[in-house]
Motif scaffolding. Structure first.
Motif, PDB file in Angstrom:
ATOM      1  N   LEU A 215       1.878  17.765 -29.427  1.00  0.00           N
ATOM      2  CA  LEU A 215       2.203  16.733 -28.415  1.00  0.00           C
ATOM      3  C   LEU A 215       3.467  16.481 -28.291  1.00  0.00           C
ATOM      4  O   LEU A 215       3.824  15.876 -27.183  1.00  0.00           O
ATOM      5  CB  LEU A 215       1.163  15.585 -28.691  1.00  0.00           C
ATOM      6  N   GLU A 216       4.094  16.795 -29.019  1.00  0.00           N
ATOM      7  CA  GLU A 216       5.650  16.289 -29.286  1.00  0.00           C
ATOM      8  C   GLU A 216       6.279  17.377 -28.182  1.00  0.00           C
ATOM      9  O   GLU A 216       7.382  17.134 -27.454  1.00  0.00           O
ATOM     10  CB  GLU A 216       6.304  16.673 -30.625  1.00  0.00           C
ATOM     11  N   HIS A 217       5.700  18.386 -27.522  1.00  0.00           N
ATOM     12  CA  HIS A 217       6.036  19.341 -26.517  1.00  0.00           C
ATOM     13  C   HIS A 217       5.591  18.774 -25.287  1.00  0.00           C
ATOM     14  O   HIS A 217       6.091  19.500 -24.479  1.00  0.00           O
ATOM     15  CB  HIS A 217       5.911  20.772 -26.804  1.00  0.00           C
ATOM     16  N   ALA A 218       4.797  17.786 -25.059  1.00  0.00           N
ATOM     17  CA  ALA A 218       4.345  17.411 -23.809  1.00  0.00           C
ATOM     18  C   ALA A 218       5.347  16.422 -23.357  1.00  0.00           C
ATOM     19  O   ALA A 218       6.121  15.754 -23.791  1.00  0.00           O
ATOM     20  CB  ALA A 218       2.954  16.775 -23.892  1.00  0.00           C
ATOM     21  N   ASP A 219       5.383  16.594 -22.046  1.00  0.00           N
ATOM     22  CA  ASP A 219       6.328  15.804 -21.135  1.00  0.00           C
ATOM     23  C   ASP A 219       5.742  14.492 -20.590  1.00  0.00           C
ATOM     24  O   ASP A 219       6.516  13.558 -20.242  1.00  0.00           O
ATOM     25  CB  ASP A 219       6.824  16.545 -20.126  1.00  0.00           C
ATOM     26  N   PHE A 220       4.509  14.533 -20.228  1.00  0.00           N
ATOM     27  CA  PHE A 220       3.914  13.374 -19.390  1.00  0.00           C
ATOM     28  C   PHE A 220       2.346  13.401 -19.710  1.00  0.00           C
ATOM     29  O   PHE A 220       1.763  14.364 -19.932  1.00  0.00           O
ATOM     30  CB  PHE A 220       4.275  13.599 -17.891  1.00  0.00           C
ATOM     31  N   LEU A 221       1.678  12.305 -19.364  1.00  0.00           N
ATOM     32  CA  LEU A 221       0.343  12.220 -19.511  1.00  0.00           C
ATOM     33  C   LEU A 221      -0.386  11.854 -18.086  1.00  0.00           C
ATOM     34  O   LEU A 221      -0.050  10.659 -17.614  1.00  0.00           O
ATOM     35  CB  LEU A 221      -0.111  11.051 -20.612  1.00  0.00           C
ATOM     36  N   TRP A 222      -0.964  12.863 -17.564  1.00  0.00           N
ATOM     37  CA  TRP A 222      -1.410  12.679 -16.155  1.00  0.00           C
ATOM     38  C   TRP A 222      -3.017  13.104 -16.270  1.00  0.00           C
ATOM     39  O   TRP A 222      -3.381  13.902 -16.441  1.00  0.00           O
ATOM     40  CB  TRP A 222      -0.921  13.415 -15.183  1.00  0.00           C
ATOM     41  N   ILE A 223      -3.857  11.761 -15.681  1.00  0.00           N
ATOM     42  CA  ILE A 223      -5.138  12.239 -15.587  1.00  0.00           C
ATOM     43  C   ILE A 223      -5.457  12.951 -14.586  1.00  0.00           C
ATOM     44  O   ILE A 223      -4.880  12.811 -13.245  1.00  0.00           O
ATOM     45  CB  ILE A 223      -5.899  10.707 -15.457  1.00  0.00           C
ATOM     46  N   GLU A 224      -6.071  14.280 -14.826  1.00  0.00           N
ATOM     47  CA  GLU A 224      -6.623  15.141 -13.738  1.00  0.00           C
ATOM     48  C   GLU A 224      -7.810  14.911 -13.019  1.00  0.00           C
ATOM     49  O   GLU A 224      -8.032  15.400 -12.177  1.00  0.00           O
ATOM     50  CB  GLU A 224      -6.684  16.496 -14.254  1.00  0.00           C
TER      51      GLU A 224
ATOM     52  N   LEU B 162       1.015  -1.164  -0.115  1.00  0.00           N
ATOM     53  CA  LEU B 162      -0.072  -0.048   0.119  1.00  0.00           C
ATOM     54  C   LEU B 162       0.888   1.226   0.037  1.00  0.00           C
ATOM     55  O   LEU B 162       0.645   2.197  -0.736  1.00  0.00           O
ATOM     56  CB  LEU B 162      -1.020  -0.164   1.203  1.00  0.00           C
ATOM     57  N   ASP B 163       1.879   1.354   0.892  1.00  0.00           N
ATOM     58  CA  ASP B 163       2.844   2.393   0.798  1.00  0.00           C
ATOM     59  C   ASP B 163       3.432   2.741  -0.492  1.00  0.00           C
ATOM     60  O   ASP B 163       3.586   3.786  -0.955  1.00  0.00           O
ATOM     61  CB  ASP B 163       3.717   2.219   1.985  1.00  0.00           C
ATOM     62  N   LEU B 164       3.885   1.540  -1.077  1.00  0.00           N
ATOM     63  CA  LEU B 164       4.582   1.860  -2.289  1.00  0.00           C
ATOM     64  C   LEU B 164       3.407   2.154  -3.409  1.00  0.00           C
ATOM     65  O   LEU B 164       4.027   3.161  -4.322  1.00  0.00           O
ATOM     66  CB  LEU B 164       4.867   0.461  -2.727  1.00  0.00           C
ATOM     67  N   LEU B 165       2.229   1.954  -3.338  1.00  0.00           N
ATOM     68  CA  LEU B 165       1.457   2.496  -4.438  1.00  0.00           C
ATOM     69  C   LEU B 165       0.737   3.678  -4.140  1.00  0.00           C
ATOM     70  O   LEU B 165      -0.098   4.470  -4.850  1.00  0.00           O
ATOM     71  CB  LEU B 165       0.175   1.399  -4.622  1.00  0.00           C
ATOM     72  N   GLN B 166       0.983   4.302  -2.737  1.00  0.00           N
ATOM     73  CA  GLN B 166       0.731   5.379  -2.381  1.00  0.00           C
ATOM     74  C   GLN B 166       1.595   6.393  -2.703  1.00  0.00           C
ATOM     75  O   GLN B 166       1.137   7.817  -2.192  1.00  0.00           O
ATOM     76  CB  GLN B 166      -0.042   5.623  -1.050  1.00  0.00           C
ATOM     77  N   GLN B 167       2.628   6.357  -3.263  1.00  0.00           N
ATOM     78  CA  GLN B 167       3.603   7.215  -3.408  1.00  0.00           C
ATOM     79  C   GLN B 167       3.160   8.276  -4.677  1.00  0.00           C
ATOM     80  O   GLN B 167       2.330   7.929  -5.328  1.00  0.00           O
ATOM     81  CB  GLN B 167       4.950   6.785  -3.711  1.00  0.00           C
ATOM     82  N   ASP B 168       3.514   9.460  -4.224  1.00  0.00           N
ATOM     83  CA  ASP B 168       3.235  10.664  -5.309  1.00  0.00           C
ATOM     84  C   ASP B 168       4.171  10.510  -6.387  1.00  0.00           C
ATOM     85  O   ASP B 168       5.302  10.895  -6.173  1.00  0.00           O
ATOM     86  CB  ASP B 168       3.157  12.047  -4.667  1.00  0.00           C
ATOM     87  N   ARG B 169       3.573  10.135  -7.495  1.00  0.00           N
ATOM     88  CA  ARG B 169       4.717   9.791  -8.820  1.00  0.00           C
ATOM     89  C   ARG B 169       4.353  10.580  -9.871  1.00  0.00           C
ATOM     90  O   ARG B 169       4.827  10.870 -10.999  1.00  0.00           O
ATOM     91  CB  ARG B 169       4.504   8.326  -9.334  1.00  0.00           C
ATOM     92  N   ARG B 170       3.462  11.910  -9.747  1.00  0.00           N
ATOM     93  CA  ARG B 170       3.270  12.799 -10.519  1.00  0.00           C
ATOM     94  C   ARG B 170       4.496  13.699 -10.952  1.00  0.00           C
ATOM     95  O   ARG B 170       5.010  14.267  -9.832  1.00  0.00           O
ATOM     96  CB  ARG B 170       2.224  13.658 -10.120  1.00  0.00           C
ATOM     97  N   PRO B 171       4.741  14.048 -12.186  1.00  0.00           N
ATOM     98  CA  PRO B 171       6.193  14.652 -12.519  1.00  0.00           C
ATOM     99  C   PRO B 171       6.017  16.115 -11.925  1.00  0.00           C
ATOM    100  O   PRO B 171       5.007  16.696 -12.018  1.00  0.00           O
ATOM    101  CB  PRO B 171       6.154  14.753 -14.078  1.00  0.00           C
ATOM    102  N   ASP B 172       6.911  16.802 -11.273  1.00  0.00           N
ATOM    103  CA  ASP B 172       6.785  17.812 -10.726  1.00  0.00           C
ATOM    104  C   ASP B 172       7.211  18.948 -11.525  1.00  0.00           C
ATOM    105  O   ASP B 172       7.089  20.162 -11.107  1.00  0.00           O
ATOM    106  CB  ASP B 172       7.769  18.059  -9.430  1.00  0.00           C
ATOM    107  N   HIS B 173       7.319  18.994 -12.893  1.00  0.00           N
ATOM    108  CA  HIS B 173       7.466  19.989 -13.853  1.00  0.00           C
ATOM    109  C   HIS B 173       7.299  19.400 -15.161  1.00  0.00           C
ATOM    110  O   HIS B 173       7.177  18.429 -15.398  1.00  0.00           O
ATOM    111  CB  HIS B 173       9.075  20.752 -13.751  1.00  0.00           C
TER     112      HIS B 173
END
Length: 439
Positions: free
Chosen positions: A147-156, A39-50
Motif C-alpha cells: 500500500l506504500e506505493h498507492a497514491d489515492f483511495l477511490w471507491i470504484e 451543487l456545482d462545487l460538489l459535482q466537480q470530478d476530483r478523481r486523481p488522473d494518474h
C-alpha cells in the motif's frame, strides 16, 4: 357570531392562497443561486488522473487474488454490483468473489492492535510469537506493505447507499506495525523509524485523496497507530540516533490537502441524490403520489443537502480547518428556518436531521491534524537546541506556530511522561498521547 365565522373563513382562505402562492413561487424558482453553486462545487470530478488506486488492494486484502490480477478482478466485482443495483437488488452484503487467505483472529496474541499505546512493549514481550505470526502470514503482510506505493483511495462502486462501503480490516495495519516494532526490537532502530514514518506517510497521502467518508475515518485510525508507534520508538531511542528524512516528510507542516474533504462529501451528495430519486420513484396509489409531491421535492432536498456541505468544503473550509477552528453551526444553512421549507417539508426535516452527524467528522479531521502536529513536536523537541535552564515544558511552550493546534488543549503530562492533546471528538478517547524519552 356569523360575522366572526365569516371573517375566520376569509382569513383561512387568504392564508391558503398565500401559502399556495409561496409554495408555487419557490417550486417554480427551484434551488437558489447559492444552492446551485453548492451543487456545482460538489459535482466537480476530483478523481486523481494518474497514480495507483489503493481500493483494489484493500478490497482484496484478505483474499487469494494475485497482485497483477487485482484490477481485473475489481472490474468484475464493480460490474456485478452495477448489475445487482440495476435489478433492484440489495448489494450491501456483496463480498469479493475469491477465496479468503489465512489470517490471524482478532484475539491472536501475536500482532499489535492498532488502538494500543504499547505496541513496542507488546512486541518486546512477545518477540518470538510476533516473529512466528509474521512468518505465517507473510503474504498478507507483504500486501499491506505494498500500500506504500498507492497514491489515492477511490471507491470504484457506484455512489449508492446499497453498494459496499469497502473492506477495511485493521489486521493488515496491525501486521505492518508489528513487523516494524520487531525490526526495532531486533536492533535496527533507524530502519524501523524510517518504516513507521513511511507507514504514517502512506495513510496521510491516501487520506488526502479519497472519496470515501468511512475510508477517511479508517485511514485516520491507521495513521494514529503509526504515530503512536513512532512516539514509542523515538522515546526508546538514544538522543544521538538520527531521525530519518522520511519522518520529516511524514510529519511536515499541515497542508490544505490534509484537511480537504470535498471528494468524500461529493460522494455523500451523490448517494443522497440517488436516495431521493428512489423515494420519488416508488410506486404508490395516485392520491398518495399527489400528496407526496406536495410535501417532498427531491430536487430541492438534494440542493439543501449540498448547501449544508459548503461550510465543510472549499477554500473557506480549508482556512478554518488549518486554523484549527471547529465549525460554527450558525454558518450552516438551516432550511427549516426559511420560508422555502414549505416546498418540501419532508425533505427539509430530513436535511435538518442529517446536519449534526457531519460536525463529528469535522472534529475528527481537526484531531487528526493535531496528532500530526504532536508527532512533529516530538521531532522538534529532539532536534532543537536545548537551553541549559529550560525545562521540557518551557521548551514545549516555545515550539513554532506551525506545531500548535490553536483549538486544542495540549501539553506535557509529567506524571505519565507523555505529550498529549485533548480530543475534540471524544468518541474513542478523551486525549491522544505520545511517549516522551526518559533522557
Amino acid at each position: 357570531m356569523r360575522d366572526a365565522l365569516r371573517w375566520i373563513g376569509r382569513a383561512l382562505l387568504v392564508l391558503i392562497v398565500v401559502v399556495a402562492v409561496v409554495f408555487a413561487a419557490y417550486r417554480i424558482r427551484g434551488p437558489s443561486f447559492e444552492q446551485r453553486a453548492a451543487l456545482d462545487l460538489l459535482q466537480q470530478d476530483r478523481r486523481p488522473d494518474h497514480g495507483r488506486n489503493a481500493f483494489p488492494l484493500l478490497w482484496f486484502m484478505g483474499y487469494d487474488v494475485a497482485d497483477e490480477d487485482l484490477d481485473a478482478h475489481m472490474a468484475v466485482d464493480v460490474a456485478e454490483v452495477r448489475k445487482r443495483l440495476a435489478a433492484g437488488d440489495e448489494a450491501i452484503q456483496f463480498v469479493p468473489s475469491a477465496s479468503k487467505l489465512p489470517q490471524p483472529s482478532n484475539d491472536d496474541a501475536g500482532p499489535c492492535q492498532t488502538l494500543e499505546n504499547d505496541c513496542l512493549h507488546h512486541v518486546t514481550e512477545k518477540a518470538e510469537l510476533t516473529r512466528s505470526t509474521l512468518k505465517t502470514y507473510a503474504r498478507l503482510l507483504a500486501r499491506a506493505q505494498s500500500l506504500e506505493h498507492a497514491d489515492f483511495l477511490w471507491i470504484e462502486f457506484p455512489a449508492d447507499y446499497r453498494t459496499p462501503m469497502g473492506m477495511y480490516s485493521v489486521l493488515p495495519q496491525n501486521l505492518w506495525l508489528s513487523s516494524l516494532a520487531l525490526q526495532f526490537v531486533d536492533g535496527d532502530h533507524v530502519g524501523a523509524l524510517d518504516g513507521v514514518c513511511r507507514n504514517a506517510r502512506t495513510w496521510r497521502r491516501l487520506r488526502a485523496a479519497t472519496n470515501s467518508l468511512i475510508g477517511d475515518m479508517v485511514l485516520i485510525r491507521y495513521a494514529d497507530g503509526a504515530i503512536r508507534l513512532f512516539g514509542e520508538m523515538l522515546a526508546a531511542s538514544s538522543s544521538d540516533e538520527a531521525i530519518p528524512p522520511s519522518c520529516m516528510d511524514a510529519f511536515r507542516p499541515i497542508e490544505a490537502a490534509d484537511v480537504d474533504r470535498c471528494a468524500e462529501l461529493s460522494t455523500e451528495r451523490a448517494v443522497s441524490e440517488n436516495v431521493m430519486r428512489e423515494i420519488s420513484s416508488t410506486r404508490q396509489p395516485y392520491w398518495k403520489r399527489v400528496f407526496s409531491q406536495l410535501i417532498f421535492d427531491p430536487r430541492q432536498t438534494v440542493a439543501w443537502g449540498a448547501e449544508q456541505f459548503t461550510p465543510y468544503c472549499g477554500e473557506a473550509a480549508s482556512r478554518r480547518l488549518l486554523a484549527d477552528k471547529t465549525i460554527d453551526l450558525n454558518a450552516v444553512p438551516h432550511p427549516l428556518r426559511r420560508l422555502e421549507c414549505i416546498t418540501s417539508v419532508t425533505g427539509c426535516i430530513l436535511t435538518e436531521i442529517a446536519t449534526p452527524a457531519y460536525v463529528g467528522y469535522d472534529k475528527r479531521i481537526l484531531d487528526y491534524a493535531a496528532h500530526l502536529r504532536l508527532a512533529a513536536t516530538l521531532i522538534w523537541l529532539r532536534e532543537s537546541p536545548i537551553a541549559s535552564a529550560a525545562s521540557l515544558k518551557e521548551r514545549f511552550e516555545q515550539r513554532p506556530a506551525n506545531l500548535r493546534s490553536a483549538g486544542h488543549v495540549s501539553g506535557i503530562d509529567s506524571e505519565h511522561h507523555v505529550l498529549f492533546v485533548d480530543s475534540l471528538n471524544q468518541v474513542r478517547a478523551q486525549r491522544f498521547e505520545l511517549k516522551l524519552s526518559a533522557e
